[in-house]
Each structure stands twice: as C-alpha cells, then as structure tokens.
Design a protein around this motif. Structure first.
Motif, PDB file in Angstrom:
ATOM      1  N   TRP A  62       0.984  -1.130  -0.038  1.00 52.48           N
ATOM      2  CA  TRP A  62      -0.125   0.118   0.009  1.00 52.48           C
ATOM      3  C   TRP A  62       0.998   1.428   0.034  1.00 52.48           C
ATOM      4  CZ3 TRP A  62      -5.532  -0.674   0.759  1.00 52.48           C
ATOM      5  CH2 TRP A  62      -5.958  -1.816   1.247  1.00 52.48           C
ATOM      6  N   ASN A  63       0.397   2.206  -0.463  1.00 58.96           N
ATOM      7  CA  ASN A  63       1.079   3.462  -0.586  1.00 58.96           C
ATOM      8  C   ASN A  63       0.228   4.353   0.466  1.00 58.96           C
ATOM      9  OD1 ASN A  63       2.643   5.973  -1.432  1.00 58.96           O
ATOM     10  ND2 ASN A  63       1.143   6.403  -2.849  1.00 58.96           N
ATOM     11  N   TYR A  64       1.162   5.197   1.337  1.00 60.46           N
ATOM     12  CA  TYR A  64       0.428   5.985   2.252  1.00 60.46           C
ATOM     13  C   TYR A  64       0.400   7.374   1.722  1.00 60.46           C
ATOM     14  CZ  TYR A  64      -0.065   8.937   6.672  1.00 60.46           C
ATOM     15  OH  TYR A  64      -0.777   9.738   7.387  1.00 60.46           O
ATOM     16  N   GLU A  65      -0.733   7.998   1.750  1.00 54.74           N
ATOM     17  CA  GLU A  65      -0.633   9.316   1.148  1.00 54.74           C
ATOM     18  C   GLU A  65      -1.000  10.162   2.347  1.00 54.74           C
ATOM     19  OE1 GLU A  65      -3.743   9.434  -2.091  1.00 54.74           O
ATOM     20  OE2 GLU A  65      -2.352   8.166  -3.255  1.00 54.74           O
ATOM     21  N   CYS A  70      -4.971   8.632   3.806  1.00 61.19           N
ATOM     22  CA  CYS A  70      -5.357   7.249   3.405  1.00 61.19           C
ATOM     23  C   CYS A  70      -4.256   6.382   3.015  1.00 61.19           C
ATOM     24  CB  CYS A  70      -6.497   7.312   2.397  1.00 61.19           C
ATOM     25  SG  CYS A  70      -5.666   8.177   0.686  1.00 61.19           S
ATOM     26  N   ARG A  72      -3.696   3.484  -0.201  1.00 65.36           N
ATOM     27  CA  ARG A  72      -4.035   3.242  -1.460  1.00 65.36           C
ATOM     28  C   ARG A  72      -3.068   1.945  -1.980  1.00 65.36           C
ATOM     29  NH1 ARG A  72      -2.337   4.490  -6.705  1.00 65.36           N
ATOM     30  NH2 ARG A  72      -0.930   5.840  -5.966  1.00 65.36           N
ATOM     31  N   CYS A  73      -3.865   0.958  -2.280  1.00 64.33           N
ATOM     32  CA  CYS A  73      -3.260  -0.600  -2.553  1.00 64.33           C
ATOM     33  C   CYS A  73      -2.756  -0.387  -4.006  1.00 64.33           C
ATOM     34  CB  CYS A  73      -4.437  -1.693  -2.383  1.00 64.33           C
ATOM     35  SG  CYS A  73      -3.858  -2.959  -2.609  1.00 64.33           S
ATOM     36  N   LEU A  74      -1.483  -0.779  -4.020  1.00 64.71           N
ATOM     37  CA  LEU A  74      -0.738  -0.860  -5.293  1.00 64.71           C
ATOM     38  C   LEU A  74      -0.564  -2.205  -5.882  1.00 64.71           C
ATOM     39  CD1 LEU A  74       2.225   1.458  -4.283  1.00 64.71           C
ATOM     40  CD2 LEU A  74       0.172   2.185  -5.329  1.00 64.71           C
ATOM     41  N   ASP A  88      -2.501  -1.236 -10.273  1.00 65.86           N
ATOM     42  CA  ASP A  88      -3.140   0.055 -10.430  1.00 65.86           C
ATOM     43  C   ASP A  88      -3.973   0.279  -8.979  1.00 65.86           C
ATOM     44  OD1 ASP A  88      -6.189  -1.344 -12.056  1.00 65.86           O
ATOM     45  OD2 ASP A  88      -5.236  -1.774 -10.315  1.00 65.86           O
ATOM     46  N   ALA A  89      -4.776   1.217  -8.865  1.00 63.78           N
ATOM     47  CA  ALA A  89      -5.261   1.718  -7.421  1.00 63.78           C
ATOM     48  C   ALA A  89      -6.287   0.627  -7.235  1.00 63.78           C
ATOM     49  CB  ALA A  89      -5.787   2.863  -7.331  1.00 63.78           C
ATOM     50  N   GLU A  91      -7.668  -0.470  -4.284  1.00 60.52           N
ATOM     51  CA  GLU A  91      -8.434  -0.069  -3.346  1.00 60.52           C
ATOM     52  C   GLU A  91      -7.979   1.066  -2.398  1.00 60.52           C
ATOM     53  OE1 GLU A  91     -11.316  -2.380   0.256  1.00 60.52           O
ATOM     54  OE2 GLU A  91      -9.950  -3.653  -1.230  1.00 60.52           O
ATOM     55  N   THR A  92      -8.790   1.918  -1.908  1.00 63.68           N
ATOM     56  CA  THR A  92      -8.299   2.935  -1.165  1.00 63.68           C
ATOM     57  C   THR A  92      -9.214   2.919   0.392  1.00 63.68           C
ATOM     58  OG1 THR A  92      -7.982   4.261  -2.992  1.00 63.68           O
ATOM     59  CG2 THR A  92      -8.155   5.424  -0.847  1.00 63.68           C
TER      60      THR A  92
END
Length: 636
Positions: A62-65, A70, A72-74, A88-89, A91-92
């Motif tokens: 996951w990427n932490y924004e 939030c 965002r699943c990578l 791709d994205a 799930e967020t």
C-alpha cells in the motif's frame, strides 16, 4: 488493536525458517537491483517472495498518502492462485485516526494474531476492519516502508486460514520486506528524477519540443540504421523565424519564447507520420523527414509551412515575424554526418532569408567543402577547451578623473600550438553551441580567481573584474548558481564582480532579464550593458533594469573628438546615465585626444589601447603595481 511484536519463543522450525529467509533475501536483492527491474516488477517480486518465505496466503503493498490520510493499494499477490492483481489503485482505505500509522515511528512491525479476539480493533479503524473482514483475513503482520524519514507505504502479510502467531524471525523478515518496498520506492523516485533531467536536457522548456541535441542524435541513429531504401530520402526542413525585430522593444508585445511557442503549435499541426520536429535554435525549428518516394513531399511541406505562417494574425501592430525555410537532403546515409545535415538546412534557410521573407531554398552542394571546414574548426575548438588551451587576458580600465586603475575586463583567448586566437576569431562558432555554457562557466571561475591576486590601486581599493556573459549563457537556468559557485570558490567580494551583457540579450525578454538581474543585485554583483548604442535598448525598459554601468561602444569613440555626431551621442548617454545614477565607460580609447574629449563630456571610466592592450594575469599584476604615466591620462 495492532501492537508491537512481542518477543515470544521460537517456533519449532525456526532454524529452517531462518535459512529460508536468508536465501529469499539474497535472491530478491539481485532481482530488485537489476537495471531491467521496474517498480511494478519489484513490488510483484517482493510480494511473491514474502508469501513464499513466510508461507502466508496473501501479501499486499500500500502507498501511504499523508495529505489525504489514506492507504492506496498498489499490488496484491494471492499465493493459492499464484496470481498478482494488476498494478493500479485496487482499493483505497481512509484513515479516520492516526492510531494505525503512529506506532510505525517507534517499531519496525505491527501485528494482529487473531482479529476476532482483538477487542480494540473491533471498536476503531472502521475502514481497516471492514477491509480485513471482507477478505476474511484473520491475522496480519505489517511493516512500514520509510523513504527519507517519511512513511511512503506499508507491506501487509495476511493470514487467511486462521490465527497466526508471528515468531521473531518472521517479524524480522517482514521488517526487511518493508525495507525492500522502501528500496523500490526510492529506486523508482531516482529513475523518475533521472528521466526528468534527461527530458530537460533534450527538450526546450518554452515550447516542449525536443531540442538540437535530441535532433542531432535522432539523425545519427537514423544513419546508423543502414542505407536508405530505394527512392527514400532523409531530409531536414529548417524553419528560420525572424522574431526579435519588433518583438523585443514593443510594449505589450509577446516575448520571443511566446511567439516561438505559438509557432511550435502551428508546426506540430503540420507534422505527419514520417516527420519529427525540434526547436534547434533560439528562433529556428527543424523537421526531420523520412519519406518515400519523392522530394516533392518535402517541398510541399515547406510550402504549407510558409503559407500557414504568412497568414497568421499576431494581434499586435509591431509583431509580424517572417519565416525562411532551408531544405537539406541526404539521399544516401553513407558518409553523412548528423550535425552536417542539420547545418546544411540552416545554411539553406539563410540563403532563402537573404532573398526575402517567406521563401525556401534547397542546400547547394557546392558549399559542402566550406561547411565541412567549419565543422572541423568547431571540433578543434571543443578539443582545445577540453585540453586546457583556453586562457584569459585582461584589459585594464581607469578612472577618467584621478587616473587610478579601477577594473579590468576578462577577454577570452585560445592558444593552439604557437597560435594565439582572440575571441573574435572563434566566438561566432562557440556562441551557438552548448559548449558556450561550459566555457562561460570556466571564464567566471577563472576571472574571479585571478581577481583575488590583483594589487590594490593607489587609493587602496581592490579593482573589479568585468566578465562578458553570452546570450546562450544568460538564457540557461544555471547562471545564478554558476555565479555563486565562482564567488564561493574564489572568495572574491561580490561587489568586485561585474557581468557585462549586450542590449540585445537583455531586451529580448525583459521579464526573464529582471528575473536574473534582481538576484544578482541581491548578491551584490554589478551589471553593465556592453556595446551600448548598437542594439535596440528601450529607454522605458532601461529605467526598470537594475544595472550599474553603460559601456559606450568603440564605434562612437573612434570619431572623437572631431565628429560632432559622436560627441552628441556620448553626451546624450552621459546625461541619460546621470538621470539613472549609472556610470559610463568608454571602450576603444586609443588617443589622448579621445580620452580628453570623453572625460570632458562626463564619461567616468576609460578603457583601450591608450592604457594597455589585453595581457595575461601575471603581466597585468606587474604593470599595475607601477604608477600610471600621468601624460597618458586625461584631465577634466
């Protein structure tokens, strides 16, 4: 709730697990560090390696924004099916609180053994709990990925079969997986940065088009592709605009770059599948055309360009740029040179321009020999700079009132064997090339260093050094950094450095000029307008420019004191400068009569052969230690 990993006892297979983890890390290191490994490939490999080594059913990254608070699943890898989800994205997950993220500052992993027994998890992190329940995840082992001290993402190891107690070896391995995710993020960031730098190196910032270096390499690669097909031609269609006239001095007129930007849009619309377009000079574009079967295709393109540009409405009375086109054809790739083909197109455009506006010409092969000789000279110039054959000479500048040495101008010389060339013999070849920027940077550094060795004048004042800045150098984004670096390396007082720029360079884009001159003024660096009176300076703009001196061109000095017109021009410049509190310097002073006339007209400083020709730094220091002959100095 997620909690730091406890130091529980080893599981029975701990020794085998440790070996398995070591092998997995070694193999993963080789894969992730491979130049061919992309960010997507690296994340996929990390997920598969983690699932296999930990014998876990599911791994996600996951990427932490932080700004959106939030995750965002990578990427998701499912061990049972052996399938990875598309990159791709997926799930967020919004994070209503920071309880999940905050612990990562103090621990390397967070775990949940059994979600059903975790009462705190049942009460908080609704989005996370919903995600875990939807995917029937019983236990998780999460590890952060920090890049530059900032949380970039999280790798989640997910148990789907039931409760899972995590051993210390497993948590250590999971933490390593977090480090590998961080490594992938960092490698991707560096590659993006490198790609951006490469893009900037090969593209023009004002139009977004590829630049001359890009076009040269494109032609070279096409030649390397082998001989052309039968009846195929490779051609350059060079579009030379005449933009500066009218644009630079007209209030409210667009800048040169703005005009070129609009022209670029028009030229893009005329491109076909067999053409490439680049901005190859300040006011020039070049098409590379690979067409089959006839030259007529190239001529039709040239005619279409001229017709379109001639009919354009610029909505400004003084802006009506002309265009001339040069066509150079390489019918056989053998023995051709990329730079040669490009310059042939430019030479043909110059021929068309001489014949009138909005015309085209095809390169005349009779000029080939002279052009090859010019190319050889340019190569020799590049080799000379690389071999340390460039040097600086200095011409002193004296105060017209008290006769003291107050400054010296740095003048470029090229010593090739026994021959010493002055800048006038090679500057026309040097200025249009990218080499000019490197040479200009070297001149700045060397001049500042030399100035620190100069003796003070009779008043105990340290003289200034004047350094010419070319239009190419002034347009480069790194000029301010080059000036700072030269001052820092030498230790020279910024007030002792004066940069000389021509009217044409400054007036071409007044806003850009101000963006450069204001920081120079803040540094304490002086600025002089060189060859004043020969360009097209606007008095409206002159009062806006933070300059310290005007240098009267030698063409107005030569006729003095006999020419009433030259004397009137000098007096007008002196009066103008006085209103703006700017010093006036006359160059090219060769006689005592000229010096006396200039001093009487109010000129502050004098420079020329009357006081000495340009000389190496060591000779300058020796000459200036001695007092100046009084009879060579003017009196007011």
């Amino acid at each position: 709730m997620f909690k730091p990993v406890p130091s529980s006892a080893l599981q029975p297979d701990a020794e085998n697990a440790s070996e398995r983890f070591t092998r997995a890390l070694v193999a993963l290191t080789r894969q992730v560090w491979s130049p061919e490994c992309t960010f997507e490939t690296a994340i996929g490999a990390i997920c598969q390696t983690a699932a296999s080594a930990l014998q876990i059913e599911r791994v996600s990254v996951w990427n932490y924004e932080a700004t959106a608070s939030c995750l965002r699943c990578l990427h998701v890898y499912d061990a049972k099916s052996g399938l990875s989800a598309p990159f791709d994205a997926l799930e967020t997950l919004p994070l209503d609180e920071d309880d999940y993220i905050a612990p990562f500052k103090d621990v390397r992993t967070l775990e949940v053994d059994e979600l059903q027994r975790d009462a705190e998890m049942a009460r908080s992190h609704l989005a996370l709990r919903d995600y875990l329940q939807r995917h029937r995840i019983h236990g998780v082992l999460d590890a952060p990925a920090f890049v530059g001290g900032e949380l970039q993402g999280v790798i989640c190891h997910e148990s789907l079969e039931g409760a899972r107690t995590w051993s210390p070896e497993e948590t250590t391995f999971a933490a390593s997986m977090g480090d590998y995710v961080a490594m992938a993020f960092e490698i991707a960031r560096r590659r993006r940065a490198e790609a951006e730098v490469e893009h900037l190196r090969l593209h023009d910032g004002a139009t977004g088009l590829p630049n001359r270096d890009y076009m040269t390499e494109l032609i070279r690669q096409r030649f390397l592709g082998g001989p052309l097909r039968k009846n195929e031609i490779l051609a350059i269609v060079h579009v030379q605009m005449d933009v500066s006239r009218g644009v630079a001095w007209s209030p409210g007129a667009p800048s040169v770059d703005e005009v070129m930007g609009r022209v670029a849009q028009i030229l893009r619309s005329l491109m076909g599948n067999d053409t490439e377009l680049a901005r190859t000079s300040a006011e020039g574009f070049s098409f590379l055309v690979s067409t089959h079967p006839a030259k007529r295709t190239v001529i039709r393109l040239a005619e279409s360009i001229l017709t379109t540009l001639e009919s354009m409405d610029w909505h400004h009375a003084d802006v009506d740029p002309g265009a001339s086109i040069g066509i150079a054809v390489a019918e056989q790739a053998v023995a051709q040179d990329a730079l040669l083909l490009l310059q042939q197109g430019e030479e043909a455009a110059a021929q068309a321009r001489a014949a009138g506006r909005f015309g085209y010409a095809i390169y005349d092969t009779e000029h080939h020999a002279s052009l090859v000789e010019a190319l050889r000279f340019e190569r020799a110039l590049r080799d000379g700079f690389a071999n340390g054959e460039f040097e600086l000479h200095y011409q002193p500048e004296y105060d017209a009132g008290h006769g003291r040495w107050v400054a010296a101008e740095a003048l470029l010389r090229w010593r090739s064997g026994e021959q010493l060339r002055v800048a006038g013999e090679f500057i026309g070849v040097l200025e249009p090339s990218r080499l000019m920027v490197n040479v200009g940077r070297w001149v700045l550094r060397q001049a500042c260093q030399d100035a620190t060795t100069w003796p003070a004048n009779a008043a105990g004042t340290a003289p200034s050094v004047r350094v010419n800045v070319s239009a190419r150098q002034f347009d480069e984004s790194g000029l301010l950094e080059d000036v700072r670096a030269a001052l820092d390396a030498s230790g020279l007082d910024p007030a002792r450095l004066s940069l000389e720029l021509t009217e044409t360079t400054l007036m071409r884009d007044i806003d850009h000029a101000l963006d450069i001159l204001r920081p120079l003024r803040e540094m304490g660096v002086q600025v002089a307008i060189d060859d004043f009176g020969t360009g097209y300076a606007s008095l409206v703009y002159l009062k806006r420019l933070p300059v310290d001196a005007l240098k009267i061109d030698r063409s107005f000095v030569e006729g003095m004191p006999d020419s009433a017109a030259d004397l009137a021009i000098v007096r007008a410049v002196v009066g103008l400068a006085a209103a703006f509190e700017i010093e006036v310097i006359a160059e090219g002073v060769e006689t005592q009569a000229q010096a006396a006339s200039l001093a009487a007209a109010g000129v502050h400083r004098l420079q020329g052969w009357l006081y000495g020709k340009a000389m190496p730094n060591a000779a300058l220091c020796q000459v200036l230690k001695a007092p100046v002959e009084s009879e060579s100095l003017p009196s007011r």
